[in-house]
Scaffold this motif. Structure first.
Motif, short mmCIF file in Angstrom:
data_model
loop_
_atom_site.label_atom_id
_atom_site.label_comp_id
_atom_site.label_asym_id
_atom_site.label_seq_id
_atom_site.Cartn_x
_atom_site.Cartn_y
_atom_site.Cartn_z
N ASN A 1 0.80 -1.23 0.00
CA ASN A 1 0.00 0.00 0.00
C ASN A 1 0.82 1.27 0.00
O ASN A 1 0.26 2.37 0.02
CB ASN A 1 -0.95 -0.01 1.20
CG ASN A 1 -1.95 -1.15 1.13
OD1 ASN A 1 -2.60 -1.34 0.11
ND2 ASN A 1 -2.07 -1.91 2.20
N VAL A 2 2.15 1.16 0.00
CA VAL A 2 2.99 2.34 -0.15
C VAL A 2 3.42 2.43 -1.60
O VAL A 2 3.38 1.45 -2.35
CB VAL A 2 4.21 2.31 0.80
CG1 VAL A 2 3.77 2.26 2.25
CG2 VAL A 2 5.14 1.14 0.47
N SER A 3 3.84 3.60 -2.01
CA SER A 3 4.19 3.82 -3.41
C SER A 3 5.46 3.07 -3.80
O SER A 3 6.29 2.72 -2.94
CB SER A 3 4.39 5.31 -3.67
OG SER A 3 5.54 5.78 -2.99
N GLU B 1 7.87 4.43 -5.22
CA GLU B 1 8.98 5.32 -4.86
C GLU B 1 9.46 5.06 -3.44
O GLU B 1 10.66 5.02 -3.18
CB GLU B 1 8.56 6.78 -5.02
CG GLU B 1 9.67 7.77 -4.68
CD GLU B 1 9.23 9.21 -4.79
OE1 GLU B 1 10.10 10.10 -4.63
OE2 GLU B 1 8.03 9.47 -5.02
#
Length: 209
Positions: free
Chosen positions: A126-128, A130
């Protein structure tokens, strides 16, 4: 607390320099390269996901090609081997394998394993990309420094190369979408002494509060 200035660790740290000129005729056995990489991966990593991957380049013709990708840095061609440290943005997908092995080796129990796996699946997807690239890059710094110190302790020399065309590298070596190049480490025997380098004084870089 005092430190021992003649400690072997400190001696290795002080002796390690970034070599620019390597003996192009010196070779290192595959087995020894694997041993150094295995030792290097004792380094810590985010959530123990070990997001580093390695591409070991030994072939002379490929190293010549790599030199062009690496802004014509001679060590890319002349070193015995160039180890490309890559990052895997999908490293979290190996969490079950890693933590099952942790239990099998007696490092934790099943309850900690299950909780860690659940937390990892709740956070990392759920984190990008990047953010995951930044995590992998940080981990790559830790494993790279450890690899260079291990190499020096074994009598070898190294040089890191961050200045290379990462897009061309990924294309040339057909990296999967989840992997990206971070740094190249030239490894071999120095054919000329490395330059020393100064360091800023402590009062310019350290603050105590």
């Amino acid at each position: 607390m005092t430190t021992t200035s003649n400690s072997n660790l400190y001696s290795v740290m002080q002796a390690r320099k970034s070599v620019r000129v390597f003996d192009p005729n010196f070779t290192i056995a595959k087995e020894e390269i694997e041993e150094m990489l295995k030792l290097a991966t004792i380094a810590p990593s985010s959530s123990n996901l070990q997001s580093w991957r390695f591409l070991v380049i030994q072939d002379a013709a490929v190293k010549t090609e790599l030199k062009g990708i690496a802004n014509n840095q001679a060590q890319a061609e002349e070193a015995s081997v160039v180890i490309a440290v890559l990052g895997d943005v999908d490293a979290y997908k190996k969490v079950e394998q890693i933590y099952t092995q942790n239990v099998a080796e007696g490092h934790m129990d099943d309850s900690i394993k299950d909780r860690t796996i659940a937390n990892t699946h709740a956070v990392y997807p759920n984190v990008s990309a990047e953010v995951r690239m930044n995590i992998a890059s940080f981990d790559a710094g830790l494993v790279s420094m450890q690899l260079m110190l291990i190499a020096k302790e074994k009598g070898y020399d190294t040089s890191t190369m961050g200045g290379f065309d990462k897009v061309k590298f990924a294309e040339r070596f057909d990296l999967p979408e989840n992997e990206f190049p971070i740094v190249l480490i030239a490894l071999g025997k120095a054919a000329a002494p490395a330059y020393g380098s100064s360091r800023l004084p402590m009062d310019e870089i350290v603050r105590f509060i």
